[in-house]
Design a protein around this motif. Structure first.
Motif, PDB file in Angstrom:
ATOM      1  N   ASP A  45     -10.388   0.364  -3.560  1.00 39.27           N
ATOM      2  CA  ASP A  45      -9.978   0.360  -4.974  1.00 39.27           C
ATOM      3  C   ASP A  45      -8.924  -0.723  -5.230  1.00 39.27           C
ATOM      4  OD1 ASP A  45     -11.684   2.400  -5.618  1.00 39.27           O
ATOM      5  OD2 ASP A  45     -10.147   3.973  -5.697  1.00 39.27           O
ATOM      6  N   HIS A  46      -8.169  -1.069  -4.185  1.00 40.13           N
ATOM      7  CA  HIS A  46      -7.147  -2.115  -4.308  1.00 40.13           C
ATOM      8  C   HIS A  46      -7.625  -3.448  -3.728  1.00 40.13           C
ATOM      9  CE1 HIS A  46      -4.842   1.463  -5.191  1.00 40.13           C
ATOM     10  NE2 HIS A  46      -3.972   0.673  -5.788  1.00 40.13           N
ATOM     11  N   HIS A  78      -0.316   5.368   0.124  1.00 44.99           N
ATOM     12  CA  HIS A  78      -1.298   6.456   0.031  1.00 44.99           C
ATOM     13  C   HIS A  78      -1.078   7.395   1.209  1.00 44.99           C
ATOM     14  CE1 HIS A  78      -5.289   8.414   0.451  1.00 44.99           C
ATOM     15  NE2 HIS A  78      -5.320   8.301  -0.872  1.00 44.99           N
ATOM     16  N   LYS A  94     -11.069   4.565   0.528  1.00 49.12           N
ATOM     17  CA  LYS A  94     -11.314   4.456  -0.916  1.00 49.12           C
ATOM     18  C   LYS A  94     -10.091   3.813  -1.600  1.00 49.12           C
ATOM     19  CE  LYS A  94     -11.721   7.018  -5.242  1.00 49.12           C
ATOM     20  NZ  LYS A  94     -12.290   5.886  -5.972  1.00 49.12           N
ATOM     21  N   TYR A  95      -8.915   4.250  -1.209  1.00 48.22           N
ATOM     22  CA  TYR A  95      -7.695   3.662  -1.773  1.00 48.22           C
ATOM     23  C   TYR A  95      -7.670   2.145  -1.488  1.00 48.22           C
ATOM     24  CZ  TYR A  95      -2.795   2.386  -2.280  1.00 48.22           C
ATOM     25  OH  TYR A  95      -1.630   1.739  -2.631  1.00 48.22           O
ATOM     26  N   LEU A 118       0.814  -1.218   0.000  1.00 51.01           N
ATOM     27  CA  LEU A 118       0.000   0.000   0.000  1.00 51.01           C
ATOM     28  C   LEU A 118       0.847   1.268   0.000  1.00 51.01           C
ATOM     29  CD1 LEU A 118      -2.478  -1.184   2.791  1.00 51.01           C
ATOM     30  CD2 LEU A 118      -2.816  -1.358   0.309  1.00 51.01           C
ATOM     31  N   SER A 162     -10.969   8.951   2.237  1.00 48.59           N
ATOM     32  CA  SER A 162      -9.963   8.924   1.158  1.00 48.59           C
ATOM     33  C   SER A 162      -9.056   7.702   1.290  1.00 48.59           C
ATOM     34  CB  SER A 162      -9.091  10.192   1.191  1.00 48.59           C
ATOM     35  OG  SER A 162      -9.900  11.337   1.039  1.00 48.59           O
ATOM     36  N   GLY A 163      -8.609   7.406   2.510  1.00 49.07           N
ATOM     37  CA  GLY A 163      -7.746   6.244   2.744  1.00 49.07           C
ATOM     38  C   GLY A 163      -8.481   4.946   2.466  1.00 49.07           C
TER      39      GLY A 163
END
Ligand code: ADP
Length: 297
Positions: free
Chosen positions: A140-141, A81, A136-137, A79, A133-134
């Motif tokens: 998304d992964h 981000h 979502k990252y 990861l 936001s975190g």
């Protein structure tokens, strides 16, 4: 010698990573989790500081934590981000496993919550936007964190939120997969995990709902004196919203805290709730917010 001393003594003052040739000096003690001890550590050459999460191999073997630890490292190292605790490296010696992480000097949102109890909508918008936001990252992964809670939301020197502790995280391997098991006890556990019906990304949305509720109300939504009663309340989605909560905050919490995971908004949808979208998100907060509310906008 007590058991505790026995473990403490096996952590040396200098930690040597044979893979990179880097030596870290162990500095001050930060805190202790389930199996890990965390120290501030410093690269003896570059002088850069990090958080060193140290797990005794003895303790790990005794508690069948090896696989969990491998999973945590596998997921966390992939990861990158700004709202995820940075993963620098990991190594081991005969006694311990060492994980070198981005240092979050302002501790976690747990300490913030204990100090402040209730935060303002202004601050809550600042924090929740970064958490979303975190996450979502992660989604998304294809990663589900599964234990989002105040104590796993770390704060760096600039009061940026950094999601950490991937000990219960899992990867969704194919579209539509429902996870059937979870080894551990998440703090803000979703009803579908309790009911063992299979779970997925929606459990993180539930937890964000619990985090947001706790920040604005001052206590978790399903808190009781016993875990059994808390679980019973979670199963019935039995929680109360104080009448003085602002409508756009209440709307967002209500959407996230729904029994049916399918009805909860996806992580992308969360950005579009009025609570987050009706005004610009604060770019930063003053340090004083760790102890006292900021002046009205
Ligand atoms: P466990 O997985 O065993 O629960 P945690 O990840 O919760 O371990 O870490 C234990 C303690 O270490 C936490 O209470 C916190 O104080 C500290 N800690 C963990 N990660 C960091 C970090 N990146 N920066 C600063 N402190 C940290």
């Amino acid at each position: 010698m007590s058991k505790k001393d026995d473990i403490a003594e096996e952590i040396p003052d200098l930690l040597y990573d044979a893979n990179t040739g880097i030596t870290y000096r162990k500095l001050r003690f930060f805190g202790k989790g389930g199996f890990a001890k965390c120290y501030e550590i410093q690269n003896t050459q570059s002088k850069e500081t990090y958080a060193g999460k140290i797990v005794s191999k003895k303790l790990m073997m005794k508690n069948n934590q090896k696989e969990k630890m491998t999973q945590e490292i596998q997921i966390h190292k992939s990861l990158n981000h700004k709202n995820i605790v940075g993963f620098k490296s990991f190594f081991d010696d005969s006694n311990n496993v060492y994980i070198v992480l981005e240092l979050c000097k302002k501790r976690s949102m747990m300490e913030l919550h204990k100090r402040r109890k209730v935060v303002t909508d202004y601050e809550c918008r600042y924090y929740i936007h970064q958490i979303v936001s975190g996450v979502k990252y992660l989604h998304d992964h294809h990663i589900i964190h599964r234990d989002l809670k105040l104590g796993n939301l770390f704060l760096n020197d600039e009061l940026h939120v950094k999601i950490g502790d991937f000990g219960l995280a899992t990867k969704i391997e194919f579209e539509g997969e429902r996870k059937k098991t979870l080894c551990g006890t998440p703090n803000y556990i979703a009803p579908e995990i309790l009911n063992k019906k299979g779970h997925s990304y929606e459990v993180d949305i539930w937890s964000i709902g619990c985090v947001m509720y706790t920040l604005l109300v001052g206590q978790p939504p399903f808190e009781t004196k016993s875990l059994k009663d808390t679980y019973s309340k979670i199963r019935k989605c039995d929680y109360r919203l104080p009448s003085n909560l602002r409508k756009n905050a209440a709307d967002m919490i209500i959407a996230m805290l729904q029994s049916d995971p399918e009805k909860r908004p996806t992580i992308d949808k969360l950005f579009h709730f009025d609570f987050l979208s009706s005004a610009p998100i604060p770019k930063s907060l003053p340090y004083s917010c760790l102890t006292t509310a900021p002046r009205p906008e």
